[in-house]
Structures are given as C-alpha cells and as structure tokens.
Design an enzyme around this catalytic site. Structure first.
Site, short mmCIF file in Angstrom:
data_model
loop_
_atom_site.label_atom_id
_atom_site.label_comp_id
_atom_site.label_asym_id
_atom_site.label_seq_id
_atom_site.Cartn_x
_atom_site.Cartn_y
_atom_site.Cartn_z
N SER A 119 0.82 -1.20 0.00
CA SER A 119 0.00 0.00 0.00
C SER A 119 0.86 1.25 0.00
O SER A 119 0.33 2.35 -0.05
CB SER A 119 -0.92 -0.01 1.22
OG SER A 119 -0.22 -0.38 2.37
N HIS A 140 -2.57 -2.97 -6.30
CA HIS A 140 -3.04 -2.63 -4.96
C HIS A 140 -4.57 -2.66 -4.83
O HIS A 140 -5.27 -1.80 -5.38
CB HIS A 140 -2.51 -1.23 -4.57
CG HIS A 140 -2.88 -0.83 -3.18
ND1 HIS A 140 -3.23 0.45 -2.83
CD2 HIS A 140 -2.97 -1.55 -2.05
CE1 HIS A 140 -3.51 0.50 -1.55
NE2 HIS A 140 -3.37 -0.71 -1.04
N GLU A 152 -5.58 -0.07 -7.62
CA GLU A 152 -4.55 0.86 -8.09
C GLU A 152 -3.46 0.04 -8.79
O GLU A 152 -2.97 -0.93 -8.23
CB GLU A 152 -3.90 1.59 -6.91
CG GLU A 152 -4.68 2.77 -6.41
CD GLU A 152 -3.97 3.46 -5.24
OE1 GLU A 152 -3.74 4.68 -5.33
OE2 GLU A 152 -3.66 2.79 -4.23
#
Ligand code: CAA
Length: 291
Positions: A119, A140, A152
């Site tokens: 993250s 992500h 992401e």
C-alpha cells in the site's frame, strides 16, 4: 500475455480477498502462507464471504462452488513459480517482501509477472532488486477486496507497457476499475486517506472530540460509510502507522507526522479489529470506544 494462473503470497486480510475475487473471475489460484492454520482460516473466510454474495444474489451457488474448487493452497512459496502472475500480499514490511521475492526469483518462469499489493512501499525499489523490473508492478487492492471497486496499478520506473496492459486486463476481468498511479509514497488512495485518518487521531488526541463524536461527524457530516477511527481499526492501526511513516520519510514534510496517540495504540498491541482492540473494543457484542 495470457494469464490463467495467479499465485497469492499471504493469506491474511488482503491475500484471502485477492484469492476470492481471482477464483470467482475464473483464474486458477495458488495461495501460500507460512502455516496450515492460516491457510485453513483463509479458505473458511473465503467460503463465508462467498456465501454473503450468494445470499445477496451477486453470485450463484454453482459459481461459488466452482470458484472454491479453483483455489489450491501450499506452504511452499516456491510452488508459486509455475503461476503466470504473482501477487505478493504479505506483511507491509519491506524486508519481508524482499525475502519473499529473493526466494521466488529462481523458480519463476521467464514470462511471469511479479506484483506487490503493497500500500505504500516504492515499487521501483522493490523491482530493482529482482531479475525482471520491466515485468514488476504494484497491484493494490482495497479492503474488503470482494466489495471495493478500485484497484490501483502502479508502474515502477522500468515497468513495460505489456506488463501494465496484462495487469489492466486482469482488473477488467475481475469487473473492477483500475486507477493508474505513479510510484510516489502511498500512491493515490492512501496518500489522501491516511492523512485524514491521522488527523482524526490528532482530533481525538487533542480532545476536540471523542471516538464516537469524531466517527459520527464524518459519517453524518461527510457521508463516509465508516468513521475514520472505525476505518482505521478495520484497516489495522499498524498498517496505518506504517503508511504514515512511509509518507513522512518519503516526502519529508512535517504535515505527515504520525500522531503520537496512533503510535501508542500500536505499541500497546491494540491494532484494531484483528486484535479485538483499537479505538474500539470488539470483545463484546457491540464495539465500545476505548477513549
Ligand atoms: N466479502 C463479501 N461481501 C462482503 C464483504 C466481504 N468481505 N464485506 C461486506 N460484504 C457485503 C455484504 O454482504 C453486503 O452485501 P449486500 O449488499 O448484498 O447485503 C454489502 O457488502 C454491504 O455490507 P454490510 O451490509 O455488512 O455493511 P455496510 O453497508 O456497512 O458495508 C463496507 C460494509 C463495504 C465495509 C462499508 O462500511 C465501507 O465501504 N467501508 C469503507 C471501506 C473502505 O474505505 N475501504 C478502503 C480501505 S483503504 C484500503 O484498503 C487501502 C489500504 O491500503 C489500507
């Protein structure tokens, strides 16, 4: 590249969610963790979460059974070498991720795409220590993975276009939406979300509001589905602190300094839902604020 099989490293909160959505989308999944109990617990959780989707009419019983049959588990990290795509979802500590990649590398097919669900850690730095920085990127997911629409995708400096497109095609097949983020500390979602959570902890620390009033204010005043402290407990206070530290170190701006109260909760081992105590105490029927 045609991706058919996905190796998932880590069967915790994120890893089991990733295995869940990959299997439902038709991928063969190989899930790895250090001990059998964690893997068994992950399979149980996946079945339970798929049941919720069956009850909600989002998944048929037949698709659930087929998806569960597509998930295999292994205690041998090197077994993942035969997968087309690997998503590392282990603890958010760089030295642990590094060790996982070092162990995996000699066993990978040349064309395997290696990704991390980190993250906040630099994708470029993780990639540079592998034999395939061009086929390495950030993948992500958001928690809870079966519910959240966004993934992401983060290119390192060396990631090639074919790798990005292959990962984008996987996100499309999951029925999720990809957001492309550049490789700067905490990418997009956490760059914005974590300072908000950290500010909520400062608001508590300074006595501006109680746990309850802070959460209620953001739920009713800003239409957030969860209050920031409830969300911090949901994500894990250790993860929140780790991300704030990455922002603070990586961007060298005091506006990212982690709140001392957040550090204190982590030092106490009160990490949120997973340890049954954080800003709320989850040991009883209903969560009770701890301050
Ligand atoms: N698996 C499958 N289905 C699930 C699920 C799971 N793990 N969790 C919830 N659901 C389903 C429920 O079954 C329910 O389905 P129906 O609508 O069919 O009944 C639906 O999702 C809504 O759940 P609930 O009714 O239980 O509760 P809710 O409406 O309060 O929603 C929530 C729960 C989706 C978690 C919501 O509170 C929410 O969106 N919270 C914010 C989550 C968030 O911000 N996540 C991002 C965190 S940041 C991150 O992940 C990045 C990082 O790196 C730290």
């Amino acid at each position: 590249m045609d991706i058919r099989s996905v190796g998932v490293v880590g069967a915790g909160q994120m890893g089991n969610g990733i295995a869940h959505v990959m299997a439902l989308a038709g991928y063969e999944v190989l899930l790895n963790d250090l001990d059998k109990e964690t893997l068994d617990a992950a399979l149980e959780r996946i079945a339970r979460n798929m049941d919720r989707q069956v009850r909600g009419g989002k998944v048929s019983e037949q698709d659930k059974e087929a998806a569960l049959a597509r998930i295999k588990t292994t205690l041998e990290l090197t077994d993942l070498g035969r997968c087309d795509l690997i998503i590392e979802a282990a603890t958010e500590r760089e030295e642990i991720k590094q060790k996982i990649f070092d162990t995996l590398l000699p066993h990978l097919k040349p064309e395997t795409i290696l990704t991390s669900n980190t993250s906040s850690i630099s994708i470029t730095r993780l990639a540079s220590r592998t034999d395939r920085p061009e086929r390495f990127m950030g993948f992500h997911f958001m928690n809870p993975v079966p519910v959240m629409q966004l993934v992401e995708l983060i290119r390192g400096i060396a990631t090639d276009e074919a790798t990005f497109q292959a990962c984008k095609a996987v996100v499309d097949r999951l029925g999720k939406t990809a957001a492309s983020a550049e490789d700067f500390p905490a990418f997009i979602v956490n760059r914005i979300l974590m300072p908000m959570i950290n500010e909520a902890v400062y608001t508590l620390y300074e006595g501006v509001g109680s746990v309850q009033s802070i959460d209620q204010s953001m739920k009713l005043g800003a239409n957030h589905p969860m209050g920031p402290l409830e969300l911090a407990d949901f994500i894990g206070l250790d993860t929140c602190l780790a991300i704030m530290n990455v922002l603070h170190d990586g961007l060298a701006d005091t506006k990212y300094r982690p709140c001392p109260l957040l550090t204190k909760y982590v030092e106490a081992g009160w990490l949120g839902r997973k340890t049954k105590r954080g800003f709320y105490d989850y040991r009883g029927e209903t969560p009770v604020p701890t301050r």
